[in-house]
Design an enzyme around this catalytic site. Structure first.
Site, PDB file in Angstrom:
ATOM      1  N   ASP A  95      55.471  19.337  22.980  1.00  0.00           N
ATOM      2  CA  ASP A  95      56.982  19.979  22.677  1.00  0.00           C
ATOM      3  C   ASP A  95      57.260  19.998  21.192  1.00  0.00           C
ATOM      4  O   ASP A  95      57.849  20.849  20.604  1.00  0.00           O
ATOM      5  CB  ASP A  95      57.904  19.473  23.441  1.00  0.00           C
ATOM      6  CG  ASP A  95      59.212  20.190  23.609  1.00  0.00           C
ATOM      7  OD1 ASP A  95      59.018  21.593  23.292  1.00  0.00           O
ATOM      8  OD2 ASP A  95      60.392  19.628  23.983  1.00  0.00           O
TER       9      ASP A  95
ATOM     10  N   ILE B 176      71.221  -9.199  47.776  1.00  0.00           N
ATOM     11  CA  ILE B 176      72.167  -8.832  49.062  1.00  0.00           C
ATOM     12  C   ILE B 176      72.392  -7.670  49.482  1.00  0.00           C
ATOM     13  O   ILE B 176      72.165  -7.367  50.665  1.00  0.00           O
ATOM     14  CB  ILE B 176      73.322  -9.764  48.619  1.00  0.00           C
ATOM     15  CG1 ILE B 176      73.187 -11.171  48.471  1.00  0.00           C
ATOM     16  CG2 ILE B 176      74.595  -9.286  49.745  1.00  0.00           C
ATOM     17  CD1 ILE B 176      74.515 -11.789  47.919  1.00  0.00           C
TER      18      ILE B 176
ATOM     19  N   HIS C 144      58.449  25.051  30.210  1.00  0.00           N
ATOM     20  CA  HIS C 144      59.388  24.207  30.090  1.00  0.00           C
ATOM     21  C   HIS C 144      60.777  24.474  29.455  1.00  0.00           C
ATOM     22  O   HIS C 144      61.750  23.628  29.482  1.00  0.00           O
ATOM     23  CB  HIS C 144      58.456  23.079  29.252  1.00  0.00           C
ATOM     24  CG  HIS C 144      58.580  23.294  27.680  1.00  0.00           C
ATOM     25  ND1 HIS C 144      57.979  24.339  27.148  1.00  0.00           N
ATOM     26  CD2 HIS C 144      59.340  22.755  26.680  1.00  0.00           C
ATOM     27  CE1 HIS C 144      58.090  24.345  25.762  1.00  0.00           C
ATOM     28  NE2 HIS C 144      58.984  23.260  25.410  1.00  0.00           N
TER      29      HIS C 144
ATOM     30  N   HIS D 228      58.059  29.946  21.005  1.00  0.00           N
ATOM     31  CA  HIS D 228      57.742  28.142  21.351  1.00  0.00           C
ATOM     32  C   HIS D 228      57.063  27.800  22.342  1.00  0.00           C
ATOM     33  O   HIS D 228      56.299  26.932  22.184  1.00  0.00           O
ATOM     34  CB  HIS D 228      59.429  27.588  21.285  1.00  0.00           C
ATOM     35  CG  HIS D 228      59.611  26.419  21.532  1.00  0.00           C
ATOM     36  ND1 HIS D 228      58.887  25.224  20.851  1.00  0.00           N
ATOM     37  CD2 HIS D 228      60.020  25.588  22.782  1.00  0.00           C
ATOM     38  CE1 HIS D 228      59.247  24.130  21.554  1.00  0.00           C
ATOM     39  NE2 HIS D 228      59.717  24.382  22.636  1.00  0.00           N
TER      40      HIS D 228
ATOM     41  N   HIS E  58      64.157  28.389  20.850  1.00  0.00           N
ATOM     42  CA  HIS E  58      63.496  28.128  21.993  1.00  0.00           C
ATOM     43  C   HIS E  58      63.318  29.519  22.849  1.00  0.00           C
ATOM     44  O   HIS E  58      64.016  29.700  23.810  1.00  0.00           O
ATOM     45  CB  HIS E  58      64.624  27.324  22.876  1.00  0.00           C
ATOM     46  CG  HIS E  58      64.845  26.087  22.490  1.00  0.00           C
ATOM     47  ND1 HIS E  58      65.790  25.280  21.643  1.00  0.00           N
ATOM     48  CD2 HIS E  58      64.026  25.023  22.816  1.00  0.00           C
ATOM     49  CE1 HIS E  58      65.456  24.069  21.321  1.00  0.00           C
ATOM     50  NE2 HIS E  58      64.459  23.648  22.138  1.00  0.00           N
TER      51      HIS E  58
ATOM     52  N   SER F 178      82.003  -3.034  45.086  1.00  0.00           N
ATOM     53  CA  SER F 178      81.102  -1.918  44.330  1.00  0.00           C
ATOM     54  C   SER F 178      80.341  -1.083  45.799  1.00  0.00           C
ATOM     55  O   SER F 178      80.298  -1.687  46.558  1.00  0.00           O
ATOM     56  CB  SER F 178      79.920  -2.648  43.815  1.00  0.00           C
ATOM     57  OG  SER F 178      80.422  -3.561  42.876  1.00  0.00           O
TER      58      SER F 178
ATOM     59  N   ASP G 183      84.835  -0.476  39.769  1.00  0.00           N
ATOM     60  CA  ASP G 183      86.237  -0.681  39.884  1.00  0.00           C
ATOM     61  C   ASP G 183      86.988  -0.049  38.715  1.00  0.00           C
ATOM     62  O   ASP G 183      88.108   0.361  38.731  1.00  0.00           O
ATOM     63  CB  ASP G 183      86.581  -2.233  39.881  1.00  0.00           C
ATOM     64  CG  ASP G 183      86.507  -2.692  41.295  1.00  0.00           C
ATOM     65  OD1 ASP G 183      86.660  -1.694  42.166  1.00  0.00           O
ATOM     66  OD2 ASP G 183      86.533  -3.933  41.442  1.00  0.00           O
TER      67      ASP G 183
END
Length: 928
Positions: free
Chosen positions: A796, A453, A684, A648, A644, A419, A434
């Site tokens: 939002d 570790i 945003h 908005h 959008h 890893s 892997d």
């Protein structure tokens, strides 16, 4: 006998030269013309068994490899430690150039000898000056064990070429080996005379004074010309089995770090996989330390079981003899004989036979092992060079590079699993395993950089080799318990950049062909990590260069799409000053007000009015012309998709203002946090293209190339566009901030805008619930971050808190945008999600699901934290009931058509008790 001794020489040449000879390798190019004469000369040296033969062989060898040899004198140490030549008899001069060479222990070349070197007639022909192109070579041969001069050779010859110089070096080394062999044979003969034997034929000498034992060992030595330790072991073990009458013999080789024993050959059988086991267990480890022989009765039951498993048979008798290196006086192997034929145990004579064998073959064995180690290192170096080549060809993609690193590390070390973690601020992140690369952020592994570790290695920067994982305090075995996998041993090493800073950690698990990872694996990992660090650093740099190019491309695209703000525009905006909020609408600060009712041309002034009403302009001393340019630039930064768009963004910003006014946010957040929230609401969705993140990735757009590795593609683009506007001349409203406040403002904007990704909201939802349960703590920085994210998400989705007609119209705008994306996906040959397929989407049910799983939980949390926000939750719940009625109505009356937008036709509206008040900008009529 000559053939046997020829074989001895070949072995000596190959092993002491450590593979540098090329004339014995079948896979090398044909030797140079002098190689045959050199080989004959060396074979002659290998055949000598007495002093006279040595002198003649040395003379013949030098004559064969050096040009124009006229005279050769060989001086050997006599009984009185003098260097004497016998042809003609004379002693080495005590002064002059010859003596200088002896004292310096280095070869000397001159154009002739001086008066002090001459001892009458023997050396008269070497007086200076010599004939042109000739020289005198004084060659001292050094005994490496004592460091003294064992012999001196004086040669009158021509000038040497490079190849002749190399040949001379070979002859020097093998002349010394021949001398040592002759001296050893001379010492052995008196011992043979004193020893008695049960078999008279064994002590019977031939005409040259050799016993049968001597002839056998000489024959064995003559056969030891192999380049690899496996073939050598086969021959030595065959000899030991004959001499000791054992059914099996083997050599247990001691590793360099004295931590494990390994066996590749048992008797006549070469094992498919090398057998290794720890040296720290049982009596075998004590043999290495004590250098004393042991038998079967001295072994522990674990030792016996381990050896029986290795042999595949029951042990009835065993003799273990340490093989000691003359050079280091350390045990390099354990010679073991098992199950004596015709006897219940091995005798002292068997022990002496084994010791006698390795007295002559031990040097060859150690040389072979050293040679084999050098060959292994050579192969590993070649492998590392190939690894470097492989790694440096994948610099364009960090994920592919990490996958390549995992593969190469596993192959080099013979590990079961590998890893690789990259250091990301205070976390170690693994996106490559892997099995492949993880594209979804939710499946990547993130662990604190100071835990476990890998965290220990990342913190200390030191390699960590753990022979027994379960016994190590840093190892967490919970994963093993849940998966059934068993972690036996771990080798974890840091990956550093050119500044020796840790940028990642690689973790190898379970050595396949050994009990644990060896010192050799550690050295290999250290070398490998250098290549990893260089390749990763360059890959990240390459990525930054590409990102810079993409940003440049995006900036150009944006400049082409948008127009600059003219001076007339902001002058007109500020001509009459900033309008008070009350002048816009008497209900402007109420939750019931619908911002989409305001004409779009008036929205920029409304933004300025809200900022002034929240007192940000005065508190932060913002320059009004700069603020006006910023607002106009942000407005122009929005494209015109159905939903959008700038209206908005204005609606979201207005809801932030409502939260500030109605929920008294200043009691919960700092002013700079509220200011950052409002500006983030404005920015945003900057430059939104009407498509979502997954579409950007699937279409391999420029945005995806720039941001997909970090996730939240569109949100990161929106933030980048906000920064681009701030960096535009005359638009930086934070220009007068202190460095600290400026950095904090940008950090807040980044985090808040990224929070508009619903995937981010779902990841932190449990943390939000926990905060609502325990209560908001203003002194808790984490609570501040969570609350800002929640407020941004509620802003939002604020269209869902308005009346039914507004909500219905907003749904129409949203699904127009969704269906446009679905049409694009179909054109690309992809299957869109049901909610984006105009032929399959059932809008009422989709809206009900959205309300129940996203919107209502958000406003319920807001209500729990702010009781005054209860009306917002109630209105969202009411809109959800309206969608339920619409769905029920369609169920009774049937679907209107194959076009999903027909669900929203006026004919299918649910009657609303609210009366229409005024036309809504780009939306619908408003209710009170």
């Amino acid at each position: 006998m000559v053939l046997v001794l020829h074989h001895i020489l070949i072995a000596v040449v190959q092993f002491l030269r450590r593979g540098q000879q090329v004339f014995l390798k079948p896979d090398e190019p044909p030797p140079q013309p002098c190689a045959d004469s050199l080989q004959d000369a060396l074979l002659s040296l290998g055949a000598v068994i007495d002093i006279a033969g040595l002198r003649q062989a040395a003379k013949d060898a030098l004559s064969a490899v050096l040009p124009k040899v006229e005279t050769v004198y060989t001086y050997l140490v006599d009984g009185e430690s003098r260097l004497v030549c016998e042809d003609p008899p004379h002693e080495l001069p005590q002064e002059g150039k010859i003596r200088e060479a002896v004292i310096s222990r280095k070869r000397l070349s001159c154009d002739g000898l001086g008066p002090s070197d001459l001892l009458g007639k023997p050396l008269a022909r070497l007086v200076a000056p010599l004939a042109p192109d000739t020289q005198v070579l004084v060659i001292p041969l050094l005994d490496k064990e004592t460091g003294t001069v064992a012999a001196v050779i004086l040669v009158h010859c021509g000038q040497l070429s490079d190849s002749e110089e190399q040949s001379l070096q070979v002859v020097e080394k093998h002349a010394l080996v021949a001398l040592q062999r002759v001296q050893a044979l001379q010492q052995r003969r008196p011992e043979a005379v004193q020893n008695t034997s049960a078999d008279p034929s064994e002590d019977q000498k031939d005409e040259k004074g050799y016993t049968a034992h001597d002839r056998k060992i000489l024959q064995l030595c003559g056969e030891l010309y192999d380049l690899d330790a496996t073939s050598l072991q086969l021959k030595v073990l065959r000899y030991l089995q004959q001499e000791t009458q054992a059914t099996h013999c083997c050599l247990l080789l001691v590793s360099e770090d004295n931590l494990q024993l390994s066996c590749k050959v048992i008797g006549e059988k070469v094992l498919g996989e090398e057998v290794s086991f720890p040296l720290t267990m049982g009596r075998l480890g004590q043999v290495v330390e004590d250098k004393q022989c042991i038998q079967l009765k001295d072994l522990t039951s674990d030792d016996v079981q381990q050896l029986q498993n290795m042999l595949g048979c029951e042990l009835r008798a065993m003799l273990c003899v340490p093989v000691i290196s003359r050079a280091t006086d350390q045990v390099v192997a354990l010679a073991c004989a098992f199950n004596k034929l015709g006897g219940d145990f091995f005798t002292d004579e068997d022990e002496r036979a084994i010791q006698h064998c390795f007295h002559y073959t031990g040097t060859v064995l150690t040389s072979t092992l050293a040679f084999q180690k050098e060959q292994k290192l050579k192969c590993e170096c070649q492998a590392l060079l190939q690894v470097a080549k492989n790694l440096f060809t994948h610099l364009d993609d960090v994920s592919v590079l990490l996958q390549e690193i995992i593969t190469e590390a596993r192959n080099l070390s013979n590990a079961e699993i590998c890893s690789v973690f990259l250091l990301d601020q205070n976390e170690l992140v693994a996106k490559v395993f892997d099995g492949g690369v993880v594209d979804d952020e939710s499946y990547e592994i993130r662990i604190p950089a100071d835990q476990g570790i890998a965290g220990h290695v990342a913190t200390t920067g030191q390699i960590l080799n753990i022979p027994d994982a379960y016994a190590h305090p840093l190892f967490y075995r919970g994963v093993d318990d849940s998966t059934g996998f068993r972690t036996r041993n771990i080798l974890c090493f840091p990956i550093k950049n050119e500044n020796q800073e840790v940028i990642g950690v690689a973790e190898l698990v379970n050595k396949i062909n050994g009990p644990w990872f060896s010192k050799f694996d550690e050295d290999l990992a250290t070398a490998f990590s250098i290549y990893c660090g260089i390749s990763i650093a360059h890959s990240l740099l390459y990525k930054k260069v590409n990102e810079a190019q993409y940003r440049s491309h995006l900036a150009n695209e944006m400049m082409m799409y948008h127009m600059k703000v003219s001076d007339d525009e902001y002058t007109k905006l500020l001509h009459d000053g900033i309008q008070p909020v009350a002048a816009i609408d008497s209900n402007f600060a109420n939750f019931t007000y619908t911002p989409r009712s305001l004409p779009e041309d008036d929205t920029s002034m409304a933004i300025l009015s809200m900022l002034q009403d929240m007192n940000f302009i005065n508190n932060y001393k913002i320059d009004c012309p700069t603020l006006a340019r910023f607002c106009l630039m942000v407005k122009k930064g929005y494209r015109d998709p159905p939903y959008h768009n700038w209206m908005h963004a204005f609606s979201v910003s207005h809801f932030c203002y409502l939260l500030y006014k109605n929920l008294e946010l200043s009691n919960y957040l700092e002013d700079i946090e509220i200011f950052a929230l409002f500006i983030s609401c404005m920015c945003h969705d900057l430059d939104h293209r009407g498509t979502n993140n997954s579409f950007q990735v699937a279409s391999k757009s420029v945005l995806a190339a720039l941001y997909s590795s970090e996730g939240s593609v569109m949100e990161r683009h929106h933030f980048a566009q906000a920064i681009a506007i701030l960096n535009t001349h005359g638009c930086n409203i934070f220009d007068h901030f202190s460095r600290k406040d400026y950095q904090r403002m940008l950090d807040l904007m980044r985090d808040i805008i990224l929070a508009t990704d619903l995937a981010h909201h779902l990841r932190i939802f449990k943390d939000l619930q926990k905060m609502a349960e325990v209560g908001y703590d203003r002194n808790n920085k984490q609570h501040h971050r969570l609350l800002l994210c929640l407020l941004m998400t509620s802003c939002d989705l604020s269209d869902q808190t308005k009346g039914w007609k507004t909500t219905r119209k907003i749904a129409e705008l949203i699904y127009k945008e969704f269906f446009s994306q679905g049409d694009l996906e179909k054109a690309m040959g992809n299957r869109p999600m049901e909610m984006m397929d105009r032929e399959k989407a059932y809008i009422p049910e989709l809206q009900i699901s959205f309300m129940e799983h996203i919107a209502m939980p958000i406003y319920k949390l807001l209500q729990d934290l702010f009781p005054k926000a209860a009306e917002l939750y109630e209105r969202v719940a009411s809109n959800r009931e309206h969608w339920t009625k619409v769905s029920h109505k369609f169920t009774i009356r049937g679907l209107p058509s194959n076009n999903s937008l027909d669900f929203l036709d006026e004919e299918y509206e649910v009657p609303d008790l609210d009366v229409t008040r005024a036309p809504v900008n780009g939306c619908c009529s408003l209710e009170g």
